[in-house]
Design a protein around this motif. Structure first.
Motif, PDB file in Angstrom:
ATOM      1  N   SER A  17       3.465   2.610  -2.540  1.00  0.00           N
ATOM      2  CA  SER A  17       4.525   2.139  -3.426  1.00  0.00           C
ATOM      3  C   SER A  17       5.780   1.665  -2.705  1.00  0.00           C
ATOM      4  N   ARG A  21       9.160  -2.882  -5.853  1.00  0.00           N
ATOM      5  CA  ARG A  21      10.547  -2.689  -6.282  1.00  0.00           C
ATOM      6  C   ARG A  21      10.720  -1.398  -7.081  1.00  0.00           C
ATOM      7  N   HIS A  22       9.645  -0.828  -7.560  1.00  0.00           N
ATOM      8  CA  HIS A  22       9.711   0.405  -8.338  1.00  0.00           C
ATOM      9  C   HIS A  22       9.575   1.661  -7.474  1.00  0.00           C
ATOM     10  N   LEU A  25      11.756   4.546  -8.390  1.00  0.00           N
ATOM     11  CA  LEU A  25      11.336   5.244  -9.612  1.00  0.00           C
ATOM     12  C   LEU A  25      10.160   6.181  -9.348  1.00  0.00           C
TER      13      LEU A  25
END
Length: 172
Positions: A17, A21-22, A25
């Motif tokens: 990940s 862009r996440h 999160l």
């Protein structure tokens, strides 16, 4: 320095990940989960997360601190729902735990300021949250106190990791 080994699936999740862009999160969700389950110290995830993406250290630390505050508030609500009899029946060793005694004493003396200090320190916060739940301390107050304490702690650790990565490579 004490090192923590990340489980393989968690390391793989961070690695997959980091390019997205996440990513922040994903790390935030891990912070929330780690706080609710109290299964592992989140710092063991934060340091490798910052090492993988040092430019995001501020975002990672801020969001993780807020997520930890939210997780602590949810955990207190769960403990309050279950009740003191359930908690003491399933965790009898906690009542005699030194951290439990210290947290009780601090909470009686300083209230939510004690939770803020405990959250920002290396002390385990779960006994303090149990004491808060059994004493019916305000859940929004817990959210704010833990959120501020963890955010300050995580900002410092993330800054140090991004600024001096060689000191933390062993941690990864």
């Amino acid at each position: 320095m004490k090192t923590h080994v990340l489980p393989g699936w968690l390391r793989e999740l961070l690695m997959r990940s980091v390019a997205h862009r996440h990513y922040s999160l994903v790390v935030t969700a891990i912070a929330f989960t780690a706080t609710i389950t109290f299964s592992f110290p989140f710092v063991a995830v934060l340091i490798p997360a910052v090492l993988l993406s040092p430019r995001r250290w501020r975002t990672l630390a801020l969001l993780s601190g807020i997520a930890s505050g939210c997780g602590a508030a949810v955990l207190v609500e769960i403990f309050q729902y279950l009740g003191s009899a359930f908690v003491i029946a399933h965790y009898p060793q906690l009542v005699h735990n030194e951290a439990w005694q210290l947290a009780s004493e601090w909470l009686q003396r300083w209230g939510l300021l004690a939770i803020l200090i405990i959250a920002g320190s290396p002390m385990p916060q779960t006994p303090a949250l149990l004491v808060c739940a059994l004493a019916n301390v305000s859940t929004p107050g817990i959210l704010v106190a833990v959120g501020i304490g963890k955010t300050v702690k995580y900002l410092f650790l993330a800054w140090a990791t991004a600024r001096y990565p060689a000191r933390f490579i062993r941690y990864n």
